[in-house]
Design a protein around this motif. Structure first.
Motif, mmCIF file in Angstrom:
data_model
loop_
_atom_site.group_PDB
_atom_site.id
_atom_site.type_symbol
_atom_site.label_atom_id
_atom_site.label_comp_id
_atom_site.label_asym_id
_atom_site.label_seq_id
_atom_site.Cartn_x
_atom_site.Cartn_y
_atom_site.Cartn_z
ATOM 1 N N ALA A 1 0.832 -1.202 0.000
ATOM 2 C CA ALA A 1 0.000 0.000 0.000
ATOM 3 C C ALA A 1 0.864 1.249 0.000
ATOM 4 N N GLN A 2 1.933 1.199 0.779
ATOM 5 C CA GLN A 2 2.800 2.357 0.889
ATOM 6 C C GLN A 2 3.386 2.737 -0.472
ATOM 7 N N ARG A 3 3.678 1.751 -1.255
ATOM 8 C CA ARG A 3 4.276 2.032 -2.554
ATOM 9 C C ARG A 3 3.268 1.930 -3.699
ATOM 10 N N HIS A 4 2.014 1.784 -3.366
ATOM 11 C CA HIS A 4 0.934 1.784 -4.351
ATOM 12 C C HIS A 4 1.113 0.718 -5.426
ATOM 13 N N VAL A 5 1.682 -0.399 -5.038
ATOM 14 C CA VAL A 5 1.940 -1.453 -6.023
ATOM 15 C C VAL A 5 0.632 -1.961 -6.622
ATOM 16 N N LEU A 6 -0.354 -2.157 -5.743
ATOM 17 C CA LEU A 6 -1.608 -2.730 -6.236
ATOM 18 C C LEU A 6 -2.357 -1.757 -7.135
ATOM 19 N N THR A 7 -2.277 -0.461 -6.822
ATOM 20 C CA THR A 7 -2.904 0.542 -7.683
ATOM 21 C C THR A 7 -2.404 0.388 -9.116
ATOM 22 N N TYR A 8 -1.087 0.261 -9.255
ATOM 23 C CA TYR A 8 -0.528 0.182 -10.599
ATOM 24 C C TYR A 8 -0.801 -1.159 -11.251
ATOM 25 N N MET A 9 -0.779 -2.216 -10.450
ATOM 26 C CA MET A 9 -1.064 -3.522 -11.037
ATOM 27 C C MET A 9 -2.503 -3.559 -11.563
ATOM 28 N N GLU A 10 -3.392 -3.016 -10.762
ATOM 29 C CA GLU A 10 -4.797 -2.977 -11.153
ATOM 30 C C GLU A 10 -4.966 -2.153 -12.425
ATOM 31 N N ASP A 11 -4.320 -0.995 -12.439
ATOM 32 C CA ASP A 11 -4.430 -0.141 -13.606
ATOM 33 C C ASP A 11 -3.831 -0.820 -14.831
ATOM 34 N N ALA A 12 -2.733 -1.546 -14.623
ATOM 35 C CA ALA A 12 -2.097 -2.250 -15.741
ATOM 36 C C ALA A 12 -3.091 -3.238 -16.354
ATOM 37 N N VAL A 13 -3.827 -3.931 -15.488
ATOM 38 C CA VAL A 13 -4.803 -4.896 -15.993
ATOM 39 C C VAL A 13 -5.926 -4.190 -16.750
ATOM 40 N N CYS A 14 -6.401 -3.045 -16.209
ATOM 41 C CA CYS A 14 -7.448 -2.286 -16.892
ATOM 42 C C CYS A 14 -6.976 -1.860 -18.274
ATOM 43 N N GLN A 15 -5.757 -1.369 -18.314
ATOM 44 C CA GLN A 15 -5.212 -0.920 -19.597
ATOM 45 C C GLN A 15 -5.096 -2.088 -20.562
ATOM 46 N N LEU A 16 -4.717 -3.213 -20.011
ATOM 47 C CA LEU A 16 -4.566 -4.395 -20.851
ATOM 48 C C LEU A 16 -5.905 -4.827 -21.444
ATOM 49 N N LEU A 17 -6.935 -4.749 -20.603
ATOM 50 C CA LEU A 17 -8.252 -5.153 -21.090
ATOM 51 C C LEU A 17 -8.759 -4.208 -22.167
ATOM 52 N N GLU A 18 -8.343 -2.969 -22.067
ATOM 53 C CA GLU A 18 -8.786 -2.007 -23.074
ATOM 54 C C GLU A 18 -7.972 -2.097 -24.354
ATOM 55 N N ASN A 19 -6.847 -2.729 -24.266
ATOM 56 C CA ASN A 19 -5.981 -2.808 -25.442
ATOM 57 C C ASN A 19 -5.666 -4.251 -25.768
ATOM 58 N N LYS A 20 -6.728 -5.048 -25.840
ATOM 59 C CA LYS A 20 -6.502 -6.477 -26.047
ATOM 60 C C LYS A 20 -5.749 -6.747 -27.346
ATOM 61 N N GLU A 21 -6.000 -5.899 -28.339
ATOM 62 C CA GLU A 21 -5.339 -6.172 -29.630
ATOM 63 C C GLU A 21 -3.817 -6.030 -29.513
ATOM 64 N N ASP A 22 -3.376 -5.145 -28.613
ATOM 65 C CA ASP A 22 -1.933 -4.965 -28.429
ATOM 66 C C ASP A 22 -1.272 -6.234 -27.920
ATOM 67 N N ILE A 23 -1.945 -6.925 -27.001
ATOM 68 C CA ILE A 23 -1.259 -8.074 -26.414
ATOM 69 C C ILE A 23 -1.191 -9.239 -27.377
ATOM 70 N N SER A 24 -2.158 -9.327 -28.290
ATOM 71 C CA SER A 24 -2.039 -10.427 -29.242
ATOM 72 C C SER A 24 -0.851 -10.157 -30.170
#
Lengths: 301, 331
Positions: free
Chosen positions: B16-39
């Motif tokens: 929490a102190q380093r906001h790791v989960l905030t960024y991990m969560e956001d990374a997943v959101c971004q990934l879901l929005e850019n599914k074509e990029d990951i393929s």
């Protein structure tokens, strides 16, 4: 459009391109940037499935575990590095083409082992030991033309790489390498490998701290230190190291010898007793400090 | 080299102190929005780029406000991005209105709330004449304090109001030296003379606020420094002092010192390289640092990539700085 941000200069140009959308009245903005949000409720389940299917869930879980194990000072940089390494490993990013040559394979192995070794600081002994074990496995895995096991040459290569990346001057660490290297054809057992890695990392930190110490002693204008001062510090360090052998109680004694009081006394004596002679350079100071450390390292074999 | 306290924290607190989960969560959101990029590039590559951009601070560009203000790192990154993108405004010596600065902010963050820009402008303009023109650096440093310490300042405002109304009896007690001079004045005049609250009392309250505040607050030593220099001060006086404090700026770490605000050789070089690629824009004079550090009027404006802005600026000057809604970003 919340695409992956680009580095600044091009982002700046992107800012120019994005002027038009930015002028849309603010009322239409909530969700405007994230179409997924509105659908979120309906698709949450399928998204979870999707993440599980493509392996994101497992990948993140493993990454999070590594973060917790290593407790890095900067977890985000750590994660970037972690995924970068993972990307290098996966065949997808390697590109189609002929299989990499033997030399390249060897380089990749070294790179991977190094990466594992650096995941945790050596002071977190259990995480460090686990990573040393993984690195050892990486290096000793068999291949098409490679028999399983770790030979002395690879081990020495790795030691040299660590020292080179540690930014310690070569002449400073060379005596250590001579002490803990194995012969090229020898097989290196895990215990030797672990001790070697640990010693190497500790020495690098020792040299870095010695460098910081030298900067304090250094005359800022001349970029050299007074020999009397430098030598007095080194002598105090040597005395403390000798006292520190053995029982834990003696560590305390060693610590007190290095305390500000006794160090100040030593400096005072040195400045009073001797006349100034030619100055001491950084290299010389580091080399002498490192020699004190290396003298304590048990040679291999 | 090592900060051992992080090793002693429970897992969850460390994350929490380093906001790791905030960024991990956001990374997943971004990934879901850019599914074509990951393929195309693979998941590991996607995450690598995401976390690298977080490190570099470019991850906040064009993102929604809720994300931009989510962590101290995001806030600092946004301040830095704002400075780097619109530095040329300051370099040319242009003065803009609050609404114009707000448009600039919205270029980087489309849903940036007007209220925050207004609050920042109030620090510069001391709460009056909100349609005045402001220099880039004045606005930037005020904005920095307002944006980065937003929640803290809200609490400070509440405390200030508290002191102002609740502790009014105190304000009647006038130091003897000045009471002699002003005795003949009516009570009302005396009260307005004693604008603001007593600094020492204010500091006491702020000190305990800093202790229990869960959001970032400026280093208490600096707050003390600001407040120990004066006997009394007003809320906006306090904010101005915070925004001009070098130590606070340095501790925050997003912007350089005021003197170096326009100095960024790497960026200048990059700009010149880009400009050189635009036919018809090249103007050799702009290249020299002497020319660009001169006050705006003599600088050839052709060289700036923000040409549309300058046009509006000229119009503005003609209309005597009035603040009709200028659509500079539409040109």
């Amino acid at each position: 459009m919340a695409a992956l941000p680009a580095p600044l200069p091009s982002a700046k140009m992107a800012a120019v391109e994005k002027r038009r959308p930015a002028m849309v009245p603010a009322a239409s903005f909530p969700d405007g940037g994230r179409p997924a949000v509105s659908r979120a409720a309906a698709t949450a389940e399928s998204e979870e499935d999707f993440l599980r299917q493509v392996g994101v869930t497992d990948m993140l879980r493993a990454a999070l575990l590594k973060v917790l194990e290593a407790r890095p000072e900067e977890p985000i940089a750590f994660l970037a590095h972690y995924f970068e390494n993972m990307g290098l490993r996966s065949p997808a990013s390697g590109g189609a083409g002929e299989p990499p040559g033997q030399l390249l394979l060897q380089q990749q192995r070294l790179g991977r082992a190094l990466w594992h070794l650096r995941l945790a600081h050596h002071s977190q002994r259990s995480a460090f030991n686990t990573n040393v074990g993984v690195a050892y496995e990486c290096l000793s895995a068999g291949g098409r033309r490679k028999r399983p096991g770790l030979d002395g040459r690879t081990y020495s290569d790795l030691l040299r790489r660590i020292c080179r990346d540690g930014e310690a001057p070569e002449e400073v660490v060379a005596p250590l390498l001579r002490r803990i290297q194995c012969r090229d054809h020898e097989a290196v057992p895990l215990a030797v490998f672990r001790a070697g890695m640990l010693t190497c990392f500790v020495l690098l930190e020792f040299v870095a701290r010695a460098g910081a110490l030298y900067r304090l002693l250094e005359d800022p204008g001349l970029a050299v230190a007074d020999r009397r001062v430098g030598q007095a510090v080194l002598d105090t360090l040597e005395g403390a190291l000798q006292a520190g052998d053995g029982a834990p109680a003696r560590y305390l004694e060693a610590g007190s010898r290095l305390g500000p009081d006794s160090l100040a006394q030593a400096l005072d004596r040195a400045l009073g007793a001797r006349r100034p002679s030619h100055p001491m350079t950084r290299e010389e100071f580091l080399q002498k400090a490192a020699a004190l450390f290396i003298a304590k390292v048990k040679p291999v074999g | 080299m090592l900060s051992p306290e992080r090793l002693a924290l429970p897992d969850y607190e460390y994350l929490a102190q380093r906001h790791v989960l905030t960024y991990m969560e956001d990374a997943v959101c971004q990934l879901l929005e850019n599914k074509e990029d990951i393929s195309q590039y693979g998941i590991a590559r996607f995450f690598t780029e995401y976390f690298n951009s977080v490190c570099q601070g470019t991850h906040i560009l064009f993102r929604e406000f809720s994300f931009i203000q989510a962590t101290p790192h995001n806030r600092a990154s946004f301040l830095r991005a704002f400075w780097r993108c619109f530095r040329t405004v300051g370099k040319n010596g242009d003065l803009l209105t609050m609404k114009e600065y707000h448009c600039l902010l919205q270029l980087l963050c489309p849903d940036f709330p007007l209220e925050l820009t207004q609050k920042a402008a109030r620090i510069v303009l001391m709460d009056d004449a909100m349609d005045c023109l402001m220099s880039f650096s004045d606005f930037l440093f005020a904005f920095q304090i307002q944006f980065y310490y937003s929640e803290f300042l809200d609490s400070v405002a509440a405390i200030y109001q508290d002191l102002l109304s609740g502790k009014n009896p105190n304000t009647v007690i006038v130091p003897t030296s000045s009471s002699g001079q002003h005795r003949q004045r009516p009570a009302l005049g005396e009260a307005s003379m004693l604008e603001g609250v007593e600094a020492a009392l204010f500091y006491q309250r702020l000190e305990s606020l800093c202790d229990r505040h869960k959001y970032s607050c400026p280093p208490p030593a600096f707050v003390k420094e600001v407040l120990s220099n004066v006997q009394r001060l007003t809320f906006y006086g306090f904010l101005v002092a915070l925004s001009k404090h070098h130590g606070i700026n340095q501790a925050l770490g997003a912007l350089p010192d005021k003197g170096d605000l326009m100095h960024d050789p790497a960026m200048d070089e990059e700009l010149e390289r880009l400009l050189a690629q635009v036919p018809g824009l090249v103007n050799p004079v702009t290249g020299s640092p002497e020319a660009s550090s001169l006050p705006s009027r003599t600088t050839p404006r052709v060289g700036s990539p923000w040409r549309p802005l300058h046009h509006t600026r000229k119009m503005d000057a003609e209309s005597d700085g009035s603040t009709e809604e200028t659509d500079e970003s539409e040109t």
